[in-house]
Scaffold this active site. Structure first.
Site, PDB file in Angstrom:
ATOM      1  CB  ALA A  19      13.722   1.801  -0.913  1.00 26.00           C
ATOM      2  CE1 TYR A  20      13.364   4.837   1.845  1.00 34.00           C
ATOM      3  CE2 TYR A  20      10.701   4.761   2.226  1.00 34.00           C
ATOM      4  CZ  TYR A  20      12.037   5.402   1.500  1.00 34.00           C
ATOM      5  OH  TYR A  20      11.940   6.395   0.723  1.00 34.00           O
ATOM      6  CG  ASP A 140       7.034   7.618  -1.456  1.00 34.73           C
ATOM      7  OD1 ASP A 140       6.540   7.628  -2.835  1.00 34.73           O
ATOM      8  OD2 ASP A 140       7.334   6.356  -1.062  1.00 34.73           O
TER       9      ASP A 140
END
Length: 306
Positions: A19-20, A140
């Site tokens: 996602a990053y 996470d």
């Protein structure tokens, strides 16, 4: 933050995406050593980078001064202005060839020995206790974010980055795995450092099982899978600041953890349940987990029993 040129770091391979953004293995052209590059695009305001990003990076740099053996080293931070509205921040980390997921997959059958699992867990908790004592939550933790060197040294990666990313990025619609998320996050309640302990418990079980413990397909399904193991928590433990009611779940009683993690010994099962405790305030801390009888050697345990 250095406005470094990209000349110093020469990408040699893509090693992951999420996602990053993309993660690259790169060569430091000055030292010749391999590094991992992680870039994030940050929205800039009139004063340049937002103070929250600067603060997060400063925290990562401060942690670096301790040079903790179980935390991946941040070697450099580079900022490149892409436009008036956006700056690319690149974090340069030491490069480690494999993560825990790969390490578990590569272990020959029947999997890791109990002593090896104990050693990995001790290292993981040492790294976590260090982060928590510096008021850093990982948020996470999963096997992909735990690196294992060829010498068997555990290093926590991607900690402290969650806030840099989430503050400034519209996340792409990728499925971030639910399987290591604690009940308070699934219920969208308030949370603190115990979130990492729950994730560590899930990883602990996975080291024995060689597959994840809770594989839900949605937040509600994930909670259902959790309650099938630990039972439905009592009404007085259910958080009051959440929209999902306890009545949505069937009244389940806890099952023996050995039904799900068969190779674990008695002390290990105790520690695992202390980590997989529904109420975050009753969940064991990383420091207390390191003091648990599970980590005492067999000789000491025998002496204390006799």
């Amino acid at each position: 933050m250095a406005h470094a040129t990209s000349i110093q770091y020469e990408p040699v391979a893509e090693i992951g995406g999420g996602a990053y953004g993309t993660v690259y293995k790169a060569r430091d052209t000055e030292s010749g050593q391999f590094v991992a590059l992680k870039s994030v695009r940050v929205q800039t305001d009139q004063n340049g980078l937002p103070t929250s990003t600067v603060r997060e990076v400063a925290l990562l740099r401060r942690l670096e001064q301790f040079d903790h053996p179980n935390v991946v080293r941040l070697m450099d931070v580079c900022a490149t202005q892409r436009s008036d509205q956006e700056t690319k921040v690149t974090l340069v980390f030491e490069h480690v060839d494999q993560d825990l997921k790969t390490y578990l997959e590569r272990a020959p059958a029947p999997g890791l020995s109990p002593d090896r699992i104990k050693d990995l867990m001790r290292q993981l908790l040492c790294g976590l206790a260090f982060l928590h004592s510096n008021r850093v939550m990982h948020r996470d933790l999963k096997p992909e974010n735990i690196l294992v060197t060829s010498q068997g040294q555990v290093k926590l990666a991607d900690f402290g980055l969650a806030r840099i990313y989430s503050c400034h990025m519209a996340l792409t619609p990728v499925v971030v795995t639910l399987w290591y998320r604690p009940p308070e996050v699934l219920l969208q309640s308030s949370y603190a450092t115990p979130v990492d302990i729950w994730s560590t418990g899930c990883i602990f079980a996975e080291m024995f099982r060689r597959k994840p413990l809770f594989c839900g397909e949605s937040e509600v399904d994930q909670l259902g899978k959790i309650f099938e193991v630990i039972g439905l928590p009592p009404e007085d433990e259910w958080p009051t600041d959440v929209t999902l009611s306890r009545k949505n779940f069937p009244p389940l009683i806890p099952r023996p953890i050995a039904d799900f993690v068969s190779e674990i010994n008695e002390q290990g099962a105790q520690l695992l349940l202390n980590m997989l405790t529904f109420d975050p305030l009753k969940r064991i801390s990383a420091l207390n987990a390191l003091e648990h009888p599970y980590f005492r050697d067999e000789e000491t345990l025998t002496q204390t029993k006799s």
